[in-house]
Design a protein around this motif. Structure first.
Motif, PDB file in Angstrom:
ATOM      1  N   GLN A 414      33.725  96.160  37.061  1.00 20.88           N
ATOM      2  CA  GLN A 414      34.048  96.867  38.295  1.00 20.88           C
ATOM      3  C   GLN A 414      33.534  98.300  38.198  1.00 20.88           C
ATOM      4  OE1 GLN A 414      38.175  97.794  38.989  1.00 20.88           O
ATOM      5  NE2 GLN A 414      38.041  97.269  41.164  1.00 20.88           N
ATOM      6  N   GLY A 415      32.902  98.775  39.271  1.00 20.78           N
ATOM      7  CA  GLY A 415      32.354 100.126  39.270  1.00 20.78           C
ATOM      8  C   GLY A 415      30.884 100.199  38.891  1.00 20.78           C
ATOM      9  N   THR A 416      30.266  99.048  38.606  1.00 16.58           N
ATOM     10  CA  THR A 416      28.850  99.028  38.263  1.00 16.58           C
ATOM     11  C   THR A 416      28.003  99.271  39.506  1.00 16.58           C
ATOM     12  OG1 THR A 416      29.260  97.449  36.477  1.00 16.58           O
ATOM     13  CG2 THR A 416      26.990  97.635  37.262  1.00 16.58           C
ATOM     14  N   ALA A 417      26.985 100.099  39.365  1.00 17.88           N
ATOM     15  CA  ALA A 417      26.029 100.304  40.468  1.00 17.88           C
ATOM     16  C   ALA A 417      24.952  99.228  40.379  1.00 17.88           C
ATOM     17  CB  ALA A 417      25.407 101.688  40.378  1.00 17.88           C
ATOM     18  N   VAL A 418      24.713  98.563  41.505  1.00 18.30           N
ATOM     19  CA  VAL A 418      23.721  97.473  41.527  1.00 18.30           C
ATOM     20  C   VAL A 418      22.812  97.636  42.740  1.00 18.30           C
ATOM     21  CG1 VAL A 418      25.207  95.824  40.313  1.00 18.30           C
ATOM     22  CG2 VAL A 418      25.314  95.967  42.800  1.00 18.30           C
ATOM     23  N   ARG A 419      21.593  97.103  42.613  1.00 14.16           N
ATOM     24  CA  ARG A 419      20.659  97.083  43.737  1.00 14.16           C
ATOM     25  C   ARG A 419      20.749  95.728  44.416  1.00 14.16           C
ATOM     26  NH1 ARG A 419      17.516  99.741  39.758  1.00 14.16           N
ATOM     27  NH2 ARG A 419      17.173 101.953  40.270  1.00 14.16           N
ATOM     28  N   ILE A 420      20.819  95.754  45.740  1.00 16.24           N
ATOM     29  CA  ILE A 420      21.007  94.539  46.535  1.00 16.24           C
ATOM     30  C   ILE A 420      19.894  94.448  47.570  1.00 16.24           C
ATOM     31  CG2 ILE A 420      22.579  93.275  48.077  1.00 16.24           C
ATOM     32  CD1 ILE A 420      23.682  93.617  45.277  1.00 16.24           C
ATOM     33  N   HIS A 421      19.449  93.196  47.810  1.00 21.45           N
ATOM     34  CA  HIS A 421      18.489  92.917  48.878  1.00 21.45           C
ATOM     35  C   HIS A 421      19.242  92.201  49.998  1.00 21.45           C
ATOM     36  CE1 HIS A 421      15.244  90.526  50.881  1.00 21.45           C
ATOM     37  NE2 HIS A 421      14.620  91.685  50.758  1.00 21.45           N
ATOM     38  N   PRO A 422      19.643  92.894  51.067  1.00 21.68           N
ATOM     39  CA  PRO A 422      20.401  92.249  52.143  1.00 21.68           C
ATOM     40  C   PRO A 422      19.533  91.255  52.925  1.00 21.68           C
ATOM     41  CG  PRO A 422      20.661  94.640  52.201  1.00 21.68           C
ATOM     42  CD  PRO A 422      19.515  94.341  51.293  1.00 21.68           C
ATOM     43  N   VAL A 423      20.108  90.079  53.177  1.00 22.32           N
ATOM     44  CA  VAL A 423      19.357  89.045  53.895  1.00 22.32           C
ATOM     45  C   VAL A 423      20.058  88.599  55.181  1.00 22.32           C
ATOM     46  CG1 VAL A 423      18.246  88.178  51.808  1.00 22.32           C
ATOM     47  CG2 VAL A 423      20.436  87.206  52.503  1.00 22.32           C
ATOM     48  N   LYS A 424      21.338  88.967  55.349  1.00 21.51           N
ATOM     49  CA  LYS A 424      22.080  88.512  56.525  1.00 21.51           C
ATOM     50  C   LYS A 424      23.140  89.543  56.872  1.00 21.51           C
ATOM     51  CE  LYS A 424      25.114  85.159  56.191  1.00 21.51           C
ATOM     52  NZ  LYS A 424      25.777  83.825  56.035  1.00 21.51           N
ATOM     53  N   SER A 425      23.395  89.684  58.178  1.00 16.29           N
ATOM     54  CA  SER A 425      24.438  90.589  58.649  1.00 16.29           C
ATOM     55  C   SER A 425      25.517  89.786  59.352  1.00 16.29           C
ATOM     56  CB  SER A 425      23.847  91.624  59.615  1.00 16.29           C
ATOM     57  OG  SER A 425      24.862  92.452  60.142  1.00 16.29           O
ATOM     58  N   GLY A 426      26.768  90.092  59.040  1.00  8.44           N
ATOM     59  CA  GLY A 426      27.884  89.411  59.677  1.00  8.44           C
ATOM     60  C   GLY A 426      28.940  90.402  60.115  1.00  8.44           C
ATOM     61  N   PRO A 427      30.041  89.920  60.679  1.00 11.50           N
ATOM     62  CA  PRO A 427      31.088  90.820  61.185  1.00 11.50           C
ATOM     63  C   PRO A 427      31.706  91.703  60.102  1.00 11.50           C
ATOM     64  CG  PRO A 427      31.413  88.578  61.993  1.00 11.50           C
ATOM     65  CD  PRO A 427      30.333  88.512  60.969  1.00 11.50           C
ATOM     66  N   LYS A 428      31.763  91.184  58.874  1.00  8.04           N
ATOM     67  CA  LYS A 428      32.396  91.945  57.796  1.00  8.04           C
ATOM     68  C   LYS A 428      31.428  92.889  57.100  1.00  8.04           C
ATOM     69  CE  LYS A 428      35.236  89.922  55.007  1.00  8.04           C
ATOM     70  NZ  LYS A 428      35.789  88.954  54.022  1.00  8.04           N
ATOM     71  N   GLY A 429      30.131  92.622  57.214  1.00 12.02           N
ATOM     72  CA  GLY A 429      29.167  93.473  56.533  1.00 12.02           C
ATOM     73  C   GLY A 429      27.869  92.734  56.263  1.00 12.02           C
ATOM     74  N   LEU A 430      27.109  93.244  55.307  1.00 18.87           N
ATOM     75  CA  LEU A 430      25.842  92.642  54.913  1.00 18.87           C
ATOM     76  C   LEU A 430      26.059  91.669  53.752  1.00 18.87           C
ATOM     77  CD1 LEU A 430      23.576  95.824  54.928  1.00 18.87           C
ATOM     78  CD2 LEU A 430      23.430  93.905  56.538  1.00 18.87           C
ATOM     79  N   PHE A 431      25.224  90.634  53.723  1.00 17.99           N
ATOM     80  CA  PHE A 431      25.226  89.685  52.620  1.00 17.99           C
ATOM     81  C   PHE A 431      23.834  89.705  51.991  1.00 17.99           C
ATOM     82  CE2 PHE A 431      28.584  88.536  55.419  1.00 17.99           C
ATOM     83  CZ  PHE A 431      29.586  88.003  54.619  1.00 17.99           C
ATOM     84  N   GLY A 432      23.805  89.772  50.664  1.00 22.61           N
ATOM     85  CA  GLY A 432      22.501  89.886  50.033  1.00 22.61           C
ATOM     86  C   GLY A 432      22.481  89.349  48.618  1.00 22.61           C
ATOM     87  N   GLU A 433      21.335  89.539  47.976  1.00 19.54           N
ATOM     88  CA  GLU A 433      21.102  89.064  46.614  1.00 19.54           C
ATOM     89  C   GLU A 433      20.998  90.260  45.675  1.00 19.54           C
ATOM     90  OE1 GLU A 433      17.412  87.263  47.410  1.00 19.54           O
ATOM     91  OE2 GLU A 433      18.252  85.484  48.383  1.00 19.54           O
ATOM     92  N   MET A 434      21.612  90.129  44.519  1.00 20.27           N
ATOM     93  CA  MET A 434      21.544  91.208  43.544  1.00 20.27           C
ATOM     94  C   MET A 434      20.165  91.214  42.878  1.00 20.27           C
ATOM     95  SD  MET A 434      24.195  92.233  40.495  1.00 20.27           S
ATOM     96  CE  MET A 434      23.517  91.263  39.144  1.00 20.27           C
ATOM     97  N   ILE A 435      19.536  92.372  42.876  1.00 21.29           N
ATOM     98  CA  ILE A 435      18.210  92.515  42.250  1.00 21.29           C
ATOM     99  C   ILE A 435      18.358  92.947  40.811  1.00 21.29           C
ATOM    100  CG2 ILE A 435      15.995  93.730  42.366  1.00 21.29           C
ATOM    101  CD1 ILE A 435      16.555  94.149  45.372  1.00 21.29           C
TER     102      ILE A 435
END
Length: 439
Positions: A414-435
């Protein structure tokens, strides 16, 4: 046998921070923290009074505590206690009623006798409140990886609808050395993000001797170690001037997220609210922030149904917000607060008209938020992993306030900084893949 204590916090980030200080103090004194839903020996409601609903919620929580343990010590502290002590005593809702000065001596007051029929009642006049005392916090009681840091208390603005100056007193600043000490304590406990917060954040330093500016505080902090991210809770448009704007872009740890309260986009209503700017002046600041930080989250508070607000004036607000590069809204229906000038004004908007105006702005805010999210589809964003969600997903927040969900190993710290590639947007937020993990 330890004494079990349950604490419930209502209201602002300042309350959240102060509650963490209270709980840490109690734990150091041997109290055992438990959930407010469980039986406890002591229940504490850290109250809010900014709306009538907040006061109602305070009373609900006190009644819940009585049902859970009729023999418990029940404390109501903070703004609602400061505003309505007689009502809370008359309705026999708490054994101890503590104002905004007294709550910082919680252990002392818990040792004083009190009961529902004759509560221990300790309330000072807010006009007599002294300096902003250091209230050290090592860990936030919420358990989250985002820490709050209170650097200022009170308010001198006296907006005509707001009760806060009457419950929190005048603006008072934590000296910069004490801010640095608290920042270092949060860094020692590993917080990757710290939110600087206050009742009127941009007034920090004006009461010190000699007077100092908020930009000077940030410059001072920047000379030492800083967390990965520092977020500002809220700044008035009149306080985001050239000096602060010039320095903002040079601080890599500053989150591109600015919450700038608006309240109304109609000039006449702003004057009745005693807000010290025009819509044009507000727009100039927001547009300059957008120019300097094109990917920043830009939020605003909006108050609908202020006494005398006509449909035309509401439409002025709606059209004004529509044109601005704001990315989200916090919409509040007007709630009359005792002792404020607005409470005596005629023409309060109620019923369906109030609900329809609030709903229209809420929909506009959701549309702006969704459009902002979609700008980042296919782009790389950096987030701090905050919590595990059902279905094997993690949830995190970017510097510009995007909520992002992504699959990751369950042992990701918990608290780790990660890079994400967002692929979808929904009501709660973005969904993506961790790079990758950011080192």
């Amino acid at each position: 046998m330890s004494i079990k204590v349950a604490l419930e916090t209502l209201g602002c980030k300042v309350n959240q921070y102060e509650s963490s200080h209270f709980l840490e103090t109690l734990c150091n004194a041997g109290f055992e923290p438990v959930s407010f839903r469980d039986p406890a020996d002591v229940y504490i409601v850290h109250s809010c009074a900014v709306t009538s609903r907040a006061c109602y919620q305070t009373r609900q929580m006190l009644r819940r505590a009585q049902r859970l343990n009729p023999e418990a010590v029940i404390v109501v502290a903070g703004c609602n206690a400061q505003l309505e002590p007689d009502r809370l005593a008359r309705e026999r809702l708490a054994t101890h009623i503590l104002g905004n000065r007294e709550k910082f001596d919680l252990l002392h007051w818990l040792r004083q006798p009190g009961g529902l029929a004759a509560p221990c009642l300790a309330i000072s006049d807010p006009r007599s409140f002294g300096e902003c005392p250091p209230t050290p916090v090592g860990r936030m009681h919420s358990g989250r990886i985002r820490a709050f840091l209170k650097i200022q208390d009170g308010c001198n603005a006296f907006c005509s609808y707001c009760v806060v100056p009457y419950t929190r007193g005048r603006s008072r600043s934590l000296p910069r050395e004490a801010v640095r000490e608290q920042m270092d304590l949060l860094l020692l406990h590993g917080y990757p993000e710290v939110v600087l917060t206050g009742i009127h954040l941009g007034q920090w330093g004006k009461d010190l001797d000699p007077p100092q500016g908020f930009a000077d505080l940030l410059e001072y902090l920047a000379r030492g170690d800083m967390p990965r991210q520092v977020r500002l809770s809220s700044l008035e448009s009149t306080e985001i001037g050239g000096d602060l704007l010039r320095r903002m872009t040079s601080w890599p740890w500053l989150c591109p997220h600015f919450h700038v309260p608006l309240q109304s986009g109609d000039e006449e209503i702003l004057k009745l609210m005693n807000r010290p700017y025009s819509p044009a002046q507000y727009a100039e600041v927001v547009e300059e922030l957008h120019r300097l930080f094109p990917d920043a989250a830009l939020g605003a508070d909006v108050l609908v149904g202020f006494p005398g607000e006509t449909e035309r004036q509401f439409q002025n607000t709606f059209r004004f917000i529509s044109r601005l590069p704001l990315t989200y809204l916090h919409v509040f229906p007007y709630s009359p607060r005792p002792g404020t000038r607005a409470a005596a004004l005629p023409g309060r908007v109620t019923g369906d008209a109030l609900k329809q105006r609030a709903r229209a702005l809420q929909i506009l805010g959701e549309q702006k938020k969704q459009a902002f999210r979609e700008r980042f589809l296919g782009r790389e964003v950096e987030v701090i992993a905050e919590s595990r969600e059902p279905g094997g997903l993690w949830q995190g927040t970017s510097g510009n306030y995007l909520q992002v969900f992504f699959p990751a190993p369950p042992d990701l710290p918990q608290g780790t900084a990660v890079r994400i590639h967002p692929v979808k947007s929904g009501p709660k937020g973005l969904f993506g893949e961790m790079i990758s993990i950011v080192t």
